[in-house]
Design a protein around this motif. Structure first.
Motif, PDB file in Angstrom:
ATOM      1  N   PRO A  12      83.556  88.495  65.744  1.00  0.00           N
ATOM      2  CA  PRO A  12      84.752  89.275  66.054  1.00  0.00           C
ATOM      3  C   PRO A  12      86.058  88.477  66.041  1.00  0.00           C
ATOM      4  O   PRO A  12      87.125  89.068  66.117  1.00  0.00           O
ATOM      5  N   ASP A  16      91.357  90.632  59.728  1.00  0.00           N
ATOM      6  CA  ASP A  16      90.907  91.643  58.761  1.00  0.00           C
ATOM      7  C   ASP A  16      90.755  91.034  57.378  1.00  0.00           C
ATOM      8  O   ASP A  16      89.809  91.353  56.655  1.00  0.00           O
ATOM      9  N   ALA A  19      87.560  88.971  57.198  1.00  0.00           N
ATOM     10  CA  ALA A  19      86.379  89.832  57.157  1.00  0.00           C
ATOM     11  C   ALA A  19      86.208  90.427  55.756  1.00  0.00           C
ATOM     12  O   ALA A  19      85.097  90.435  55.209  1.00  0.00           O
ATOM     13  N   GLY A  44      83.779  98.659  61.008  1.00  0.00           N
ATOM     14  CA  GLY A  44      84.784  98.154  61.933  1.00  0.00           C
ATOM     15  C   GLY A  44      84.196  97.375  63.102  1.00  0.00           C
ATOM     16  O   GLY A  44      83.023  97.032  63.123  1.00  0.00           O
ATOM     17  N   LEU A  45      85.063  97.120  64.065  1.00  0.00           N
ATOM     18  CA  LEU A  45      84.678  96.352  65.246  1.00  0.00           C
ATOM     19  C   LEU A  45      83.939  97.264  66.218  1.00  0.00           C
ATOM     20  O   LEU A  45      84.473  98.269  66.669  1.00  0.00           O
ATOM     21  N   PHE A  59      82.125  92.794  63.709  1.00  0.00           N
ATOM     22  CA  PHE A  59      82.502  93.643  62.578  1.00  0.00           C
ATOM     23  C   PHE A  59      81.238  94.035  61.819  1.00  0.00           C
ATOM     24  O   PHE A  59      80.564  93.189  61.238  1.00  0.00           O
TER      25      PHE A  59
END
Length: 114
Positions: A12, A16, A19, A44-45, A59
């Motif tokens: 986490p 963005d 990731a 997403g998270l 994620f």
């Protein structure tokens, strides 16, 4: 070619961009080894059921693809070498799961169009 689905959880603390870069790296591993990517979803998270390495969120990403069985070993080796990956799981889909996944993809495509 078999139909596969892989879900992996990234740490986490990533931005963005980091990731997305990591997901692109794994997609490249697949395509370089002759896999055909059918669907990709970034969930997403999300909060995890239990802490892993003292992290309670991660994620989540899903990639659905068709590939030869030898590609899975290469992909999972790439997961193990990447320190950003907390957990991963790759599953071979049978004909029923493949039909469900296709139905789900079509439903998501219709939702995005609206």
């Amino acid at each position: 070619m078999n139909h596969y689905e892989t879900v992996f959880i990234l740490t986490p603390v990533l931005s963005d961009d980091q990731a997305k870069e990591t997901v692109a790296k794994f997609k490249k591993v697949l395509t370089d080894n002759g896999a055909e990517i059918l669907n990709e979803e970034a969930w997403g998270l999300k909060k995890m059921a239990y802490a892993i390495d003292k992290k309670s969120t991660g994620f989540y990403n899903l990639v659905e693809f068709k590939a030869e069985p030898e590609v899975i070993a290469t992909l999972e080796t790439a997961y193990r070498r990447e320190e950003r990956v907390i957990r991963f799981m790759t599953v071979k889909l049978d004909k029923y799961a493949s039909a469900y996944a296709e139905k789900r993809r079509n439903k998501l495509a219709k939702k995005e169009e609206a």
